[in-house]
Scaffold this motif. Structure first.
Motif, PDB file in Angstrom:
ATOM      1  N   ILE A 156       0.854  -1.051   0.017  1.00 50.86           N
ATOM      2  CA  ILE A 156      -0.187  -0.083   0.029  1.00 50.86           C
ATOM      3  C   ILE A 156       0.867   1.282  -0.027  1.00 50.86           C
ATOM      4  O   ILE A 156       0.577   2.047  -0.830  1.00 50.86           O
ATOM      5  CB  ILE A 156      -0.916  -0.070   1.279  1.00 50.86           C
ATOM      6  CG1 ILE A 156      -1.908  -1.135   1.055  1.00 50.86           C
ATOM      7  CG2 ILE A 156      -1.694   1.340   1.390  1.00 50.86           C
ATOM      8  CD1 ILE A 156      -2.945  -1.436   1.982  1.00 50.86           C
ATOM      9  N   PHE A 157       2.014   1.218   0.877  1.00 56.12           N
ATOM     10  CA  PHE A 157       2.925   2.310   1.036  1.00 56.12           C
ATOM     11  C   PHE A 157       3.577   2.490  -0.606  1.00 56.12           C
ATOM     12  O   PHE A 157       3.561   3.575  -0.806  1.00 56.12           O
ATOM     13  CB  PHE A 157       3.901   2.132   1.943  1.00 56.12           C
ATOM     14  CG  PHE A 157       3.648   2.185   3.083  1.00 56.12           C
ATOM     15  CD1 PHE A 157       2.515   2.514   3.765  1.00 56.12           C
ATOM     16  CD2 PHE A 157       4.484   1.286   4.120  1.00 56.12           C
ATOM     17  CE1 PHE A 157       2.187   2.362   4.994  1.00 56.12           C
ATOM     18  CE2 PHE A 157       4.208   1.098   5.491  1.00 56.12           C
ATOM     19  CZ  PHE A 157       3.149   1.913   6.096  1.00 56.12           C
ATOM     20  N   GLU A 158       3.929   1.585  -1.083  1.00 62.40           N
ATOM     21  CA  GLU A 158       4.550   1.601  -2.635  1.00 62.40           C
ATOM     22  C   GLU A 158       3.698   2.327  -3.381  1.00 62.40           C
ATOM     23  O   GLU A 158       3.701   3.131  -4.306  1.00 62.40           O
ATOM     24  CB  GLU A 158       4.867   0.245  -2.974  1.00 62.40           C
ATOM     25  CG  GLU A 158       5.828  -0.098  -4.142  1.00 62.40           C
ATOM     26  CD  GLU A 158       6.015  -1.186  -4.611  1.00 62.40           C
ATOM     27  OE1 GLU A 158       6.203  -1.995  -3.719  1.00 62.40           O
ATOM     28  OE2 GLU A 158       6.180  -1.722  -5.814  1.00 62.40           O
ATOM     29  N   ASP A 179      -6.805   3.623  -1.856  1.00 61.67           N
ATOM     30  CA  ASP A 179      -8.439   3.528  -1.434  1.00 61.67           C
ATOM     31  C   ASP A 179      -8.539   2.586  -0.324  1.00 61.67           C
ATOM     32  O   ASP A 179      -9.639   2.572   0.196  1.00 61.67           O
ATOM     33  CB  ASP A 179      -9.198   3.223  -2.691  1.00 61.67           C
ATOM     34  CG  ASP A 179      -9.327   4.559  -3.433  1.00 61.67           C
ATOM     35  OD1 ASP A 179      -9.129   5.814  -2.980  1.00 61.67           O
ATOM     36  OD2 ASP A 179      -9.903   4.388  -4.505  1.00 61.67           O
ATOM     37  N   GLN A 180      -7.241   1.997  -0.031  1.00 64.90           N
ATOM     38  CA  GLN A 180      -7.614   1.035   1.131  1.00 64.90           C
ATOM     39  C   GLN A 180      -6.478   0.995   2.402  1.00 64.90           C
ATOM     40  O   GLN A 180      -5.894   0.031   2.600  1.00 64.90           O
ATOM     41  CB  GLN A 180      -7.586  -0.399   0.855  1.00 64.90           C
ATOM     42  CG  GLN A 180      -6.342  -0.793  -0.232  1.00 64.90           C
ATOM     43  CD  GLN A 180      -7.053  -1.815  -1.304  1.00 64.90           C
ATOM     44  OE1 GLN A 180      -8.030  -2.047  -1.491  1.00 64.90           O
ATOM     45  NE2 GLN A 180      -6.009  -2.026  -2.188  1.00 64.90           N
ATOM     46  N   ARG A 217      -9.767   5.743   2.361  1.00 67.21           N
ATOM     47  CA  ARG A 217      -9.274   6.619   1.184  1.00 67.21           C
ATOM     48  C   ARG A 217      -7.990   7.544   1.780  1.00 67.21           C
ATOM     49  O   ARG A 217      -8.304   8.021   2.930  1.00 67.21           O
ATOM     50  CB  ARG A 217      -9.865   7.283   0.374  1.00 67.21           C
ATOM     51  CG  ARG A 217      -9.074   8.261  -0.724  1.00 67.21           C
ATOM     52  CD  ARG A 217     -10.095   8.753  -1.939  1.00 67.21           C
ATOM     53  NE  ARG A 217     -10.423   7.902  -2.632  1.00 67.21           N
ATOM     54  CZ  ARG A 217     -11.536   7.959  -3.771  1.00 67.21           C
ATOM     55  NH1 ARG A 217     -11.953   9.059  -3.713  1.00 67.21           N
ATOM     56  NH2 ARG A 217     -11.682   7.173  -4.656  1.00 67.21           N
ATOM     57  N   CYS A 218      -6.781   7.317   1.237  1.00 70.55           N
ATOM     58  CA  CYS A 218      -5.893   8.467   1.801  1.00 70.55           C
ATOM     59  C   CYS A 218      -5.158   9.308   0.616  1.00 70.55           C
ATOM     60  O   CYS A 218      -5.027   8.722  -0.350  1.00 70.55           O
ATOM     61  CB  CYS A 218      -4.886   7.680   2.638  1.00 70.55           C
ATOM     62  SG  CYS A 218      -3.246   7.113   1.880  1.00 70.55           S
ATOM     63  N   VAL A 219      -4.875  10.410   1.011  1.00 73.81           N
ATOM     64  CA  VAL A 219      -4.218  11.378  -0.121  1.00 73.81           C
ATOM     65  C   VAL A 219      -2.995  11.866   0.493  1.00 73.81           C
ATOM     66  O   VAL A 219      -3.113  12.132   1.578  1.00 73.81           O
ATOM     67  CB  VAL A 219      -5.214  12.388  -0.513  1.00 73.81           C
ATOM     68  CG1 VAL A 219      -4.771  13.516  -1.376  1.00 73.81           C
ATOM     69  CG2 VAL A 219      -6.593  11.833  -0.828  1.00 73.81           C
ATOM     70  N   PHE A 220      -1.976  12.012  -0.324  1.00 76.16           N
ATOM     71  CA  PHE A 220      -0.613  12.366   0.169  1.00 76.16           C
ATOM     72  C   PHE A 220       0.042  13.278  -0.986  1.00 76.16           C
ATOM     73  O   PHE A 220       0.065  13.080  -2.071  1.00 76.16           O
ATOM     74  CB  PHE A 220       0.046  11.102   0.224  1.00 76.16           C
ATOM     75  CG  PHE A 220       1.535  11.213   0.406  1.00 76.16           C
ATOM     76  CD1 PHE A 220       2.029  11.263   1.709  1.00 76.16           C
ATOM     77  CD2 PHE A 220       2.698  11.141  -0.474  1.00 76.16           C
ATOM     78  CE1 PHE A 220       3.396  11.483   2.172  1.00 76.16           C
ATOM     79  CE2 PHE A 220       3.809  11.310  -0.238  1.00 76.16           C
ATOM     80  CZ  PHE A 220       4.356  11.487   1.132  1.00 76.16           C
TER      81      PHE A 220
END
Ligand code: AKG
Ligand code: FE2
Length: 197
Positions: A4-6, A21-22, A167-170
């Motif tokens: 997921i990090f990748e 999204d996860q 979901r995360c946004v970076f």
């Protein structure tokens, strides 16, 4: 978590906006959401960005969310589970991107019905230590009609992201202006910054 990090970093490198999204699993997301709802009920959330009284009015025109800073000293199992993931992510960032992250800060955010956060940059003019911004959404069954999208302004376009559960946004804190569009329903998230010295 590595995969997921990748995927966050790959999408970040490709488009300047990392996404997954996860990122938070349903259980942790639910537990964090329950913490926010309890803090809200107990009146422990604070209007974001309040200075003196004059500032208060000014602030209200810019943002109307309520926040609460996470802290390992709260000894809350779920906050600490969250911090464990962030510690892993920092290690991953520093190992794979030589990003030199030395710290972070995260707050819960609660946007009540009718709330927003006008277009802004996350880095303060007098303090450049916020390197990357990250937002994790906790909104189950969010509908398009609920609004509250994150709008990210690129040079020649804008990007609309719905605040969907998990979901995360970076993105880089000093690079992309963004805005939280009017939310028609309570909208919850954990928002934070990875810092360098
Ligand atoms: O919640 C979001 O989508 C963005 C929040 C934000 O921009 C901030 O807290 O600085
Ligand atoms: Fe922001």
């Amino acid at each position: 978590m590595e995969q997921i990090f990748e995927s966050i970093i790959n999408s970040y490198l490709e488009t300047k906006v990392g996404q997954s999204d996860q990122f938070l699993n349903d259980d942790l997301s639910k537990q964090l959401r329950e913490i926010i709802l309890l803090l809200f009920q107990e009146n422990q959330l604070k209007a974001a960005g309040i200075g003196n009284n004059a500032k208060f009015l000014e602030n209200k025109l810019i943002r109307s969310d309520f926040i609460y800073w996470l802290d390992r000293n709260h000894n809350n199992v779920y906050e600490n589970d969250f911090f464990d993931i962030m510690d892993e992510f920092v290690k991953y960032l520093n190992r794979t991107c030589y990003s030199g992250i030395t710290g972070y800060e995260f707050h819960f955010a609660y946007y009540d019905k009718g709330s927003f956060y006008k277009r802004h940059l996350d880095q303060f003019r007098d303090n450049q230590n916020r390197a990357f911004s990250m937002i994790m959404y906790l909104n189950e069954n969010w509908m398009a009609s609920d609004g509250g999208e994150l709008c990210i302004y690129h040079e020649n376009s804008s990007q609309i992201i719905s605040p969907l559960n998990g979901r995360c946004v970076f993105f880089k804190s000093n690079e992309l202006e963004h805005e939280v569009l009017l939310s028609y329903n309570p909208r919850m998230s954990v928002t934070g910054w990875f810092k360098t010295n």
